[in-house]
Design a protein around this motif. Structure first.
Motif, PDB file in Angstrom:
ATOM      1  N   LEU A   1      10.263  20.289 -30.622  1.00 41.41           N
ATOM      2  CA  LEU A   1      11.111  20.043 -29.459  1.00 41.41           C
ATOM      3  C   LEU A   1      12.040  21.243 -29.286  1.00 41.41           C
ATOM      4  O   LEU A   1      12.680  21.673 -30.248  1.00 41.41           O
ATOM      5  CB  LEU A   1      11.938  18.767 -29.715  1.00 41.41           C
TER       6      LEU A   1
ATOM      7  N   CYS B   1       9.903  22.272 -19.280  1.00 41.51           N
ATOM      8  CA  CYS B   1      10.087  20.820 -19.427  1.00 41.51           C
ATOM      9  C   CYS B   1       9.739  20.099 -18.129  1.00 41.51           C
ATOM     10  O   CYS B   1       9.086  19.051 -18.141  1.00 41.51           O
ATOM     11  CB  CYS B   1      11.532  20.497 -19.821  1.00 41.51           C
TER      12      CYS B   1
ATOM     13  N   GLN C   1       5.962  20.099 -17.469  1.00 45.13           N
ATOM     14  CA  GLN C   1       5.211  19.236 -18.391  1.00 45.13           C
ATOM     15  C   GLN C   1       5.719  17.799 -18.391  1.00 45.13           C
ATOM     16  O   GLN C   1       5.151  16.940 -19.062  1.00 45.13           O
ATOM     17  CB  GLN C   1       5.280  19.823 -19.812  1.00 45.13           C
TER      18      GLN C   1
ATOM     19  N   GLU D   1       8.445  16.693 -19.680  1.00 42.87           N
ATOM     20  CA  GLU D   1       8.970  16.390 -21.021  1.00 42.87           C
ATOM     21  C   GLU D   1      10.465  16.658 -21.072  1.00 42.87           C
ATOM     22  O   GLU D   1      11.012  17.337 -20.215  1.00 42.87           O
ATOM     23  CB  GLU D   1       8.249  17.256 -22.068  1.00 42.87           C
TER      24      GLU D   1
ATOM     25  N   GLU E   1      17.313  13.142 -27.443  1.00 42.57           N
ATOM     26  CA  GLU E   1      16.417  13.672 -26.415  1.00 42.57           C
ATOM     27  C   GLU E   1      17.142  13.650 -25.065  1.00 42.57           C
ATOM     28  O   GLU E   1      17.866  12.709 -24.756  1.00 42.57           O
ATOM     29  CB  GLU E   1      15.187  12.768 -26.377  1.00 42.57           C
TER      30      GLU E   1
END
Length: 197
Positions: free
Chosen positions: A3, A34, A37, A39, A65
């Motif tokens: 990450l 990010c 994707q 994410e 997160e």
């Protein structure tokens, strides 16, 4: 699991909202990846070092997160993003890439089953309601209520002016009931009722 990390002098909690202004190339690239994707990235608190320039010297081993919920160009021309706290994680290993971005091998922390609020949490719930009326907090659209012990603990841990060490300890504690007990003690200390730590 790896990450990308965004070390800040802030502790993000699950379900909480954070507005960021992005101007360094390493983070503009990270945000772009990010978003492409779909994410998130990791927010970790800086224990030693600065937010800008070189990579932070020391970061907390527990983070949260960050999921991008909105973005816009600010009047100053910089990219502004709004993120919401997602899952908590532990940093197992971190490395600084040539562009100064920190990439970490992480493990997601197990979440306890949701527990309902009890009568004993009424004061903390009232405190959250009062905090939500503050203009700065209201602008985050986080709401002044909570449906579970974990949600109440996360929102208060995020919004109250505790030290970074105290916030990191709250984030790292897996048990929501215990987190609320810790919060109660910290609130009493803030009000001057408890022993100074």
């Amino acid at each position: 699991m790896t990450l990308p990390l965004f070390p800040l002098h802030t502790v993000l909690f699950p379900g909480c909202v954070l507005d960021l202004q992005i101007f360094e190339a390493r983070y503009l690239d990270m945000i772009s990846r990010c978003m492409k994707q779909g994410e998130g990235f990791g927010v970790v608190c800086i224990v030693e070092g600065a937010e800008v320039g070189d990579a932070a010297e020391r970061i907390a081993q527990v983070g949260c997160e960050a999921i991008i919920s909105d973005f816009q160009q600010r009047p100053n021309g910089l990219l502004g993003i709004r993120v919401q706290g997602g899952r908590r994680f532990r940093v197992n290993q971190a490395q600084v890439l040539p562009d100064k971005l920190t990439l970490a091998r992480i493990e997601w922390l197990e979440e306890q089953p949701q527990r309902p609020l009890d009568e004993e949490h009424a004061d903390l719930l009232a405190l959250l309601g009062a905090l939500a009326e503050h203009p700065m907090v209201a602008s985050l659209d986080m709401g002044g209520s909570a449906d579970s012990q974990a949600e109440l603990a996360d929102k208060l841990g995020y919004l109250l002016p505790f030290s970074a060490e105290q916030k990191i300890a709250l984030l790292a504690e897996p048990d929501a009931t215990r987190r609320l007990d810790m919060l109660q003690e910290l609130v009493e200390q803030l009000q001057g009722d408890g022993p100074a730590q």
